[in-house]
Design a protein around this motif. Sequence first.
Motif, mmCIF file in Angstrom:
data_model
loop_
_atom_site.group_PDB
_atom_site.id
_atom_site.type_symbol
_atom_site.label_atom_id
_atom_site.label_comp_id
_atom_site.label_asym_id
_atom_site.label_seq_id
_atom_site.Cartn_x
_atom_site.Cartn_y
_atom_site.Cartn_z
ATOM 1 N N ASP A 297 -9.942 5.052 -15.168
ATOM 2 C CA ASP A 297 -10.738 6.362 -15.465
ATOM 3 C C ASP A 297 -10.744 7.327 -14.166
ATOM 4 O O ASP A 297 -10.804 8.567 -14.373
ATOM 5 C CB ASP A 297 -12.171 6.201 -15.738
ATOM 6 N N GLY A 298 -10.223 6.855 -13.209
ATOM 7 C CA GLY A 298 -10.419 7.636 -11.906
ATOM 8 C C GLY A 298 -8.956 8.113 -11.319
ATOM 9 O O GLY A 298 -8.650 8.707 -10.428
ATOM 10 N N LEU A 299 -7.898 7.912 -12.206
ATOM 11 C CA LEU A 299 -6.673 8.104 -11.858
ATOM 12 C C LEU A 299 -6.153 9.448 -12.880
ATOM 13 O O LEU A 299 -6.949 9.875 -13.801
ATOM 14 C CB LEU A 299 -5.677 7.142 -12.283
ATOM 15 N N LEU B 247 19.685 -3.588 -7.540
ATOM 16 C CA LEU B 247 19.139 -2.620 -8.170
ATOM 17 C C LEU B 247 17.751 -3.119 -8.992
ATOM 18 O O LEU B 247 17.857 -3.837 -9.553
ATOM 19 C CB LEU B 247 20.033 -1.961 -9.190
ATOM 20 N N VAL B 248 16.395 -2.459 -8.426
ATOM 21 C CA VAL B 248 15.358 -2.854 -8.933
ATOM 22 C C VAL B 248 14.646 -1.727 -9.299
ATOM 23 O O VAL B 248 14.892 -0.694 -8.687
ATOM 24 C CB VAL B 248 14.674 -4.014 -8.036
ATOM 25 N N SER B 249 13.484 -1.921 -9.954
ATOM 26 C CA SER B 249 12.409 -0.671 -10.256
ATOM 27 C C SER B 249 11.240 -1.422 -10.011
ATOM 28 O O SER B 249 10.865 -2.410 -10.594
ATOM 29 C CB SER B 249 12.602 -0.482 -11.775
ATOM 30 N N LEU B 250 10.486 -0.569 -9.212
ATOM 31 C CA LEU B 250 9.108 -1.189 -8.750
ATOM 32 C C LEU B 250 8.015 -0.297 -9.040
ATOM 33 O O LEU B 250 8.029 0.991 -9.437
ATOM 34 C CB LEU B 250 9.131 -0.926 -7.260
ATOM 35 N N THR B 251 7.188 -1.091 -9.725
ATOM 36 C CA THR B 251 5.766 -0.226 -10.379
ATOM 37 C C THR B 251 4.605 -1.087 -9.772
ATOM 38 O O THR B 251 4.528 -2.219 -10.122
ATOM 39 C CB THR B 251 5.871 -0.141 -11.879
ATOM 40 N N LYS B 252 3.415 -0.530 -9.221
ATOM 41 C CA LYS B 252 2.289 -1.035 -9.072
ATOM 42 C C LYS B 252 1.260 -0.577 -9.914
ATOM 43 O O LYS B 252 0.833 0.558 -10.338
ATOM 44 C CB LYS B 252 1.899 -0.691 -7.491
ATOM 45 N N GLU B 253 0.723 -1.571 -10.781
ATOM 46 C CA GLU B 253 -0.213 -1.505 -11.549
ATOM 47 C C GLU B 253 -1.628 -1.577 -11.227
ATOM 48 O O GLU B 253 -1.853 -2.589 -10.585
ATOM 49 C CB GLU B 253 0.121 -2.400 -12.686
ATOM 50 N N PRO B 254 -2.539 -0.660 -11.445
ATOM 51 C CA PRO B 254 -3.860 -0.801 -10.960
ATOM 52 C C PRO B 254 -4.822 -1.484 -11.964
ATOM 53 O O PRO B 254 -4.330 -2.060 -13.078
ATOM 54 C CB PRO B 254 -4.422 0.546 -11.054
ATOM 55 N N THR C 183 0.711 -1.114 0.027
ATOM 56 C CA THR C 183 0.047 -0.117 -0.057
ATOM 57 C C THR C 183 0.830 1.074 -0.108
ATOM 58 O O THR C 183 0.148 2.354 -0.221
ATOM 59 C CB THR C 183 -0.818 0.102 1.153
ATOM 60 N N THR C 184 2.130 1.023 0.230
ATOM 61 C CA THR C 184 2.973 2.252 0.241
ATOM 62 C C THR C 184 3.589 2.677 -1.082
ATOM 63 O O THR C 184 3.732 3.848 -1.272
ATOM 64 C CB THR C 184 4.237 1.984 1.091
ATOM 65 N N LEU C 185 3.206 1.944 -2.084
ATOM 66 C CA LEU C 185 3.511 2.279 -3.528
ATOM 67 C C LEU C 185 2.238 2.894 -4.254
ATOM 68 O O LEU C 185 1.142 2.163 -4.353
ATOM 69 C CB LEU C 185 3.893 1.004 -4.366
ATOM 70 N N PRO C 186 2.162 4.055 -4.827
ATOM 71 C CA PRO C 186 1.123 4.659 -5.500
ATOM 72 C C PRO C 186 1.239 3.948 -6.726
ATOM 73 O O PRO C 186 2.254 3.459 -7.536
ATOM 74 C CB PRO C 186 1.580 6.050 -5.329
ATOM 75 N N VAL C 187 0.015 3.930 -7.489
ATOM 76 C CA VAL C 187 -0.277 3.119 -8.572
ATOM 77 C C VAL C 187 0.563 4.209 -9.784
ATOM 78 O O VAL C 187 0.448 5.285 -9.844
ATOM 79 C CB VAL C 187 -1.744 2.965 -8.903
#
Length: 963
Positions: free
Chosen positions: A408-410, A395-402, A366-370
């Motif tokens: 439509d709400g973003l 070394l990593v890249s983190l992305t949270k996908e909705p 939950t700490t990662l925004p979408v």
Amino acid sequence: MHDTDADTEAISGPEASPEPVAGAAPDAPEAVPEGEAGDAPPLEEQLRRDKQALEQQLEESQKAMEELRRQNMTLLSKAPVAKNWVLDVAVGECEFASAFAYFLEIQLDGHAEKRCTDVSQPSERPVFANSTLLLSVDNDLMSEKLKVSAFLNVVDPSAPDAAPTAKLLGSGILNLEELKVQESSTTSKRLVRNVSFTRTTSDASEGRQLVVGRATIVMQVKSLSLEDASAMELAKPHTVASALAPSLDKSLWQARPFESRLRVLVHRADALPVLEGSSHASMRVAVRLLQSGGHVMHEMASRSLSITPVTTTAGEVCFNQEIVIPLSAASLQSSGLQVSLSLEMVSSTSDGVSTDSLLNLQWSPTTLPVLVPVHLYARASNTSTSASRPRPRLLVSLTKEPGHEALDGLGDGMSHGLEVRVHGVPVGRPLPDVVEGALVAICPEAAIGADTRDLCIPVATYYYDQRVDLSNFLEAHFVAASGLKCFLTPLASSSRTPQWGQFVVRCLATTSSLRNLALLFFECAGVRTDPDTPLSGALLGFASVDASSLIGSQATSRSLIPDLRLLEAPGASTSLEVEVRVWPRGSTSAVSSSPRPPVERGSAPAALEQEAKDFRLHHELSVQLSKEFNLRAAALKRAGEEIVGLRRQVQLLKNENKSLRTQIEEEEKLAEDVQHRPPPEGLEKLSSAELAMKLQRTVEKYREEKAKAAELGRRMEDVLKEVNRSRGLERSLEELQQVHLEQNRELQRLQEEGRKLDTYRQTAKTQEKVISKLEKILESSLQEVQKAQKVQVDIERLKTENLKLRERCTSLLTRKRQELGGEEAQELKQRLAQKDAEIDRLKSMAAELKTGVVPRASHASYILDEVPESSAADPVEKPHAQPAHAALSAEEQEQLAHVEAKRFEWEQRCLAAEQRLQMLQQQLTDSSKRYGSDISTLEVEIAKKDARIKELEFLMRQHEAGS
């Protein structure tokens, strides 16, 4: 062509023929002056000319019809000499990854005969003119397979006038076992199959299978005559390989909506411990989704790679792999959910294989925004480093996908979901120099200005050996983040044409940013030299893409090759090949056309949810493809219906032509009858105009009456059809009534069985009671068996003691016979004297009893009762008192005989007890077997009753639901 023209003339002639006849009478008075009585000859001449024209047209149409009839009879009279079976293959809709000129080739696997389509125009969805191909086959295709290959024509840019060469793109296999021709049939059923064209990548180390295209194939087996089969040869394009063809390792990019998941792009790990030369170690990165108790809900790991030694004690591993973990809505709402990122070493030694965790990072998802990436560099601080044991860095890249429904709400309410698939630098337009560790950064919110040298990739460095939780660190990072939002690709290998393996980046972009989407090209070759800034490579160039034309295009993709502007070589002709897809707003309903069932909190594992989501997505894609196929099929159906309608119209015109001919013949007959018949009275006084008017009225009335008769006939036919339909409906009604009666009977039977449910339940309870009683009886019988076993043991012990006593008695008798004057004899004499004294004492006690003293009498009776028992129970001491042979007294001999009798009696009792014990054991065994069989039989009966009860309850529920 001649027959067609004649038929057309025959159709058009009768349609125009009634007009001159009907219009001749009114026009005649205008051509003849008033008051002239000689106007009849011009009218007859006009009628004669019209009649001749109609007769000529009728003769021509009859000749054309005779010619057509003759040709039909000729074709029908021809019988095929022999049947030749062919496979009719029709190519439907095709789709490929790039726009080229394609053609398809079909061939039975293992056969030499091939058939090819024509070469299409350059397109991703080619259309072929000769899409129907025929192959010679046998009527039995159970073991045959159809190989469909896709080729593309490539033109040599150095020689544009040369003929294009063909290069194999991919192939697919279709089974033909369902194309079976029934006996006495000339065709098989039509099969519609989708074939995917696959090819193996040119990378020999991986050898992945790529789906580069797909097509819809319609197949059917038919029988043709030898004449038709001889004309079946079609032209085939020249299919030779060409080295000038473009790269074909490009798969189809399917439209897959956004999913709720965590994407972890693992770049590299360094400062890894290097093992000794005798052992082997490999590294991997594992991402796990943990519950509050530490239970692993989902786990994904990268491939295991060997460590590349950099120094004698440290090594590195370049993963360049993305790990995806699904995040369901139920799992995100649960408290205590954690994501674990672990760097593990898998080492194999002589003792076996062991897995050690070198680095373990945990944070809350939950700490990662979408759709906000963070490039995390986990390392140890400089104060804690030790020369003896290096601390690993990752070394990593983190992305949270909705989920797609949340797009439509973003953003600002006008943003679109954006997908960019990065292929690489084309081979035809390479870089000027070799580039090591190249990557592409996609920046949807940044505009490329004049000064681009200061652009860099923001990296968040996390010291895992300090007392800072990673979740808190990420929250603070996103609060204070103000740098460039970059979505990165993996690091490419050293090359002038770096490739990223069609890596897909998903982000959110506004309408304005889609007009100028920034693609930054970095070189990260100095990572080892500056470990504190792992992604601080130099910006080599940039490119911009205009994707605004894809807005509202129903998530279709477009392949783009923008110019890559290099900062050090601005005149270089270098490009970057990408594909862009823009998802339209409000596409949630199109993505999720079918309602999804609600998932309870923590009810199913995340893996099953992901599989269900993938299944739904594949189902939606298949539904979309089926819709497109249905559209094409509907178009073909409409074309067929139009053809059938035109044929029906031609037939109607033919029928109308025939009716007009019949009408002309009837009118000619009527005219002949009128000419041969004497004119009626009063016609001589009428003028030609009046005669023409009366003739016209008569003809019109005749036609009206004939039309009425035809209408009545048509209505009669409709009534007959209605009567037949009512009879059919009446039969259907009778059948329905019969079915309803059967259903009512079945329902009554089920209701009767339902009434017996209480009886069945009571019987089951009674059976349970009987079974419990039988179990108690079995337990009591087992106790009796145990008691009998104890009695048998006691009997055996008594037998043994009796045998020992008998042996001792025999030995004593033998010894006393041999030693008459020994010490034992003296002892026996003393004991005999004691017995005599005892007898005297007992006699005195008896005398006292006779005197009537109660206490002594009761005491004496007690003693008298006890003496025989003691004397009888002492079989061992009596023989000691016997002298040799006749020295024993009569009383002792009597007692010895009594002892022998007792011994015989006990032996008989032991034998009887043994027999009774055997009988009890046999009865117990028989009863156990009988009880066991009865219990198993009762259990089977109870199971049957339970099954019947459940069946009746299910039928009752169905009946209640139906009623």
